[in-house]
Design a protein around this motif. Structure first.
Motif, PDB file in Angstrom:
ATOM      1  N   PRO A 371       0.826  -1.220   0.000  1.00 57.35           N
ATOM      2  CA  PRO A 371       0.000   0.000   0.000  1.00 57.35           C
ATOM      3  C   PRO A 371       0.849   1.255   0.000  1.00 57.35           C
ATOM      4  N   LEU A 372       0.356   2.279  -0.704  1.00 57.95           N
ATOM      5  CA  LEU A 372       1.049   3.559  -0.796  1.00 57.95           C
ATOM      6  C   LEU A 372      -0.004   4.640  -1.032  1.00 57.95           C
ATOM      7  N   ARG A 373       0.187   5.794  -0.443  1.00 60.27           N
ATOM      8  CA  ARG A 373      -0.750   6.917  -0.656  1.00 60.27           C
ATOM      9  C   ARG A 373       0.002   8.076  -1.286  1.00 60.27           C
ATOM     10  N   LEU A 374      -0.542   8.600  -2.396  1.00 58.15           N
ATOM     11  CA  LEU A 374       0.048   9.731  -3.107  1.00 58.15           C
ATOM     12  C   LEU A 374      -0.989  10.840  -3.229  1.00 58.15           C
ATOM     13  N   SER A 375      -0.530  12.064  -3.363  1.00 58.32           N
ATOM     14  CA  SER A 375      -1.408  13.215  -3.537  1.00 58.32           C
ATOM     15  C   SER A 375      -1.220  13.777  -4.936  1.00 58.32           C
ATOM     16  N   ALA A 376      -2.336  13.945  -5.646  1.00 58.95           N
ATOM     17  CA  ALA A 376      -2.290  14.453  -7.028  1.00 58.95           C
ATOM     18  C   ALA A 376      -3.231  15.635  -7.166  1.00 58.95           C
ATOM     19  N   LYS A 377      -2.820  16.643  -7.924  1.00 64.68           N
ATOM     20  CA  LYS A 377      -3.642  17.825  -8.176  1.00 64.68           C
ATOM     21  C   LYS A 377      -4.126  17.778  -9.626  1.00 64.68           C
ATOM     22  N   LEU A 378      -5.447  17.674  -9.800  1.00 63.48           N
ATOM     23  CA  LEU A 378      -6.016  17.506 -11.134  1.00 63.48           C
ATOM     24  C   LEU A 378      -5.705  18.701 -12.030  1.00 63.48           C
ATOM     25  N   ARG A 379      -5.328  18.404 -13.262  1.00 65.46           N
ATOM     26  CA  ARG A 379      -5.070  19.448 -14.257  1.00 65.46           C
ATOM     27  C   ARG A 379      -6.148  19.404 -15.341  1.00 65.46           C
ATOM     28  N   GLU A 380      -6.228  20.450 -16.129  1.00 67.44           N
ATOM     29  CA  GLU A 380      -7.319  20.566 -17.096  1.00 67.44           C
ATOM     30  C   GLU A 380      -7.206  19.517 -18.202  1.00 67.44           C
ATOM     31  N   GLN A 381      -8.347  18.936 -18.523  1.00 69.62           N
ATOM     32  CA  GLN A 381      -8.422  18.002 -19.647  1.00 69.62           C
ATOM     33  C   GLN A 381      -8.315  18.782 -20.954  1.00 69.62           C
ATOM     34  N   PRO A 382      -7.525  18.298 -21.916  1.00 69.23           N
ATOM     35  CA  PRO A 382      -7.585  18.927 -23.245  1.00 69.23           C
ATOM     36  C   PRO A 382      -8.946  18.627 -23.871  1.00 69.23           C
ATOM     37  N   ARG A 383      -9.540  19.634 -24.506  1.00 70.81           N
ATOM     38  CA  ARG A 383     -10.877  19.442 -25.075  1.00 70.81           C
ATOM     39  C   ARG A 383     -10.848  19.214 -26.580  1.00 70.81           C
ATOM     40  N   ALA A 384      -9.826  19.760 -27.253  1.00 73.67           N
ATOM     41  CA  ALA A 384      -9.751  19.617 -28.705  1.00 73.67           C
ATOM     42  C   ALA A 384      -8.303  19.762 -29.150  1.00 73.67           C
ATOM     43  N   LEU A 385      -7.978  19.122 -30.261  1.00 77.95           N
ATOM     44  CA  LEU A 385      -6.638  19.204 -30.843  1.00 77.95           C
ATOM     45  C   LEU A 385      -6.760  19.351 -32.351  1.00 77.95           C
TER      46      LEU A 385
END
Length: 477
Positions: A371-385
């Motif tokens: 077991p391991l716990r990590l902290s992640a900060k969500l970043r914006e999803q790309p919507r179009a390319l």
């Protein structure tokens, strides 16, 4: 003996009947009323329950609903649909029948909820007004008003309209996070277009997911009857506060077969967040971890040293992503996010899609079986390319994320949003609406993965596509 029998009967049928029977037994005997001729008068039977029992008024939802129902509206949407007449292009046929209609007007009915009387904002479902060219709203007092489209989010099925803000009444919003299984709720809407209708029940489940074809999911499940036409209506608590927007019912024989006690509503906390974004910017922005994942089956669970075959196995971490910054690696298994159980890849995507950009998330993972716990900060999803930004052979094509309802139906890939006429992509046979499911540039699940695959462009670019019900390949030139 007779009195004992009557008491036993009263006990079987509850306190109201018992009180009435005991009152009759204990009251003094009186002469029956008679007519002038001396015949006994006929006393009419009571046709309703008493207004009070033992001095206590009978419970009723009427006072609460008197405050709620003026804020629930009926929504009528109209859309022009072109008829596919095989003879329409025949000049002779058109000369003989010049007035054959080329299109028809389709109408759909639903419901909506006034949530801001000052600005005239009405919440409803995206599917109620999808594709509509004209939308009108009928208030509980009979007024019919033209509605202005503000914005909608197909992936959560939330839409916002605006109506003239004169003499409106709104519903106060509750905190849907406080809902518990067993809480009483009331659904208000316009089922089958017959008029405003109220049904009641309890909360059967919260955070319900896994319903195919319904986008991002964290539904309130209720056994209050929700039928066609209830979509977009209000689910309220006994304080008359809005806890959810009714959106769907389940019946194996189809929605028109009626309600079987499996109704679903969008939690008002989610609907409020989407509405705020739509009102502010006209679009909804979502966060992402920036990784690819797959389901954990029994074979993988044994190989990874897991006790149970569940979780999302990380197969790739994209560069400069939230996952990379958090220290996630390929081979990690995500089993929970912010304490919410993650059973599979779709569960992880659903969690991402329901949380805002910048959210700090605690991830419970298993790495090498530990077991391991990590902290992640969500970043914006790309919507179009733009295709040209990935590879010159895709010039002229625009790509976007698949609608989440298609992902819930088991489809993965990216959507061809547009193809410019005469472009290089068009010359290779690409069309708007194609779904790209695979590529010789590398495996991918979404737009971020599609982009990552072109870090080293392949010598030959072959795309696996779905067009309608047909699958095929395109050799990009």
């Amino acid at each position: 003996m007779r009195k004992l029998a009557m008491l036993a009967f009263a006990a079987c049928f509850g306190g109201v009947v018992a009180a009435a029977v005991l009152h009759g037994l204990q009251a003094p005997a009186v002469a029956a009323p008679t007519t002038q001729s001396g015949a006994p008068a006929i006393t009419p039977m009571a046709a309703s329950l008493p207004s009070a029992v033992a001095g206590q008024p009978l419970p009723s939802l009427a006072p609460m609903l008197a405050q709620v129902t003026p804020a629930v509206v009926s929504v009528q949407a109209k859309q022009r649909v072109r008829l596919n007449n095989p003879f329409a292009n025949d000049p002779m046929f058109r000369r003989m029948f010049p007035h054959i209609p080329q299109e028809r007007i389709e109408q759909s009915l639903g419901s909506g909820v006034i949530v801001d009387a000052t600005r005239g904002y009405v919440l409803t479902n995206h599917h109620v007004i999808e594709g509509a060219e004209e939308v009108t709203v009928t208030l509980a007092d009979g007024r019919t008003l033209a509605a202005e489209f503000v914005g909608s989010d197909p992936d959560t099925d939330v839409a916002v309209m605006r109506i003239p803000a004169e003499g409106l009444q709104q519903i106060p919003l509750a905190d849907s996070g406080d809902l518990r299984v067993g809480d009483f709720v009331v659904a208000v809407g316009n089922p089958f277009g017959i008029g405003q209708t109220v049904t009641s029940g309890i909360v059967s489940a919260v955070g319900r997911t896994g319903l195919r074809g319904l986008g991002y999911q964290s539904f309130i499940q209720t056994d209050a009857s929700i039928n066609p036409g209830n979509s977009g209506g209000a689910l309220v608590n006994l304080n008359g506060q809005l806890v959810g927007i009714n959106t769907a019912s389940f019946n194996p024989r189809g929605s028109m077969a009626g309600n079987i006690g499996l109704g679903f509503a969008i939690p008002v906390n989610l609907a409020r967040n989407v509405m705020d974004q739509l009102v502010t910017s006209g679009e909804v922005r979502r966060g992402t971890f920036g990784l690819d994942a797959q389901d954990v089956d029994a074979r993988l669970a044994r190989a990874l040293g897991l006790d149970h075959p569940r979780g999302a196995l990380v197969t790739r971490v994209h560069a400069d992503s939230a996952a990379a910054a958090a220290g996630l690696k390929s081979g990690d298994v995500i089993i929970a996010a912010d304490g919410e159980r993650i059973d599979n890849r779709d569960g992880l995507r659903n969690f991402e899609g329901l949380h805002a950009i910048g959210s700090q998330v605690q991830l419970d993972i298993r790495r090498d079986g530990k077991p391991l716990r990590l902290s992640a900060k969500l970043r914006e999803q790309p919507r179009a390319l733009a295709g040209a930004s990935l590879d010159p052979r895709l010039a002229g094509a625009g790509f976007s994320e698949l609608p989440e309802r298609l992902r819930q139906a088991g489809i993965s890939g990216v959507l061809v949003e547009s193809v410019a006429q005469g472009s290089r992509a068009a010359a290779s046979g690409m069309r708007e609406g194609d779904v790209v499911m695979g590529s010789s540039a590398g495996a991918f699940e979404d737009l971020a993965g599609f982009r990552t695959g072109f870090t080293r462009p392949p010598a030959q670019l072959v795309l696996q596509i779905v067009r309608g019900n047909q699958r095929g390949v395109l050799q990009m030139q």
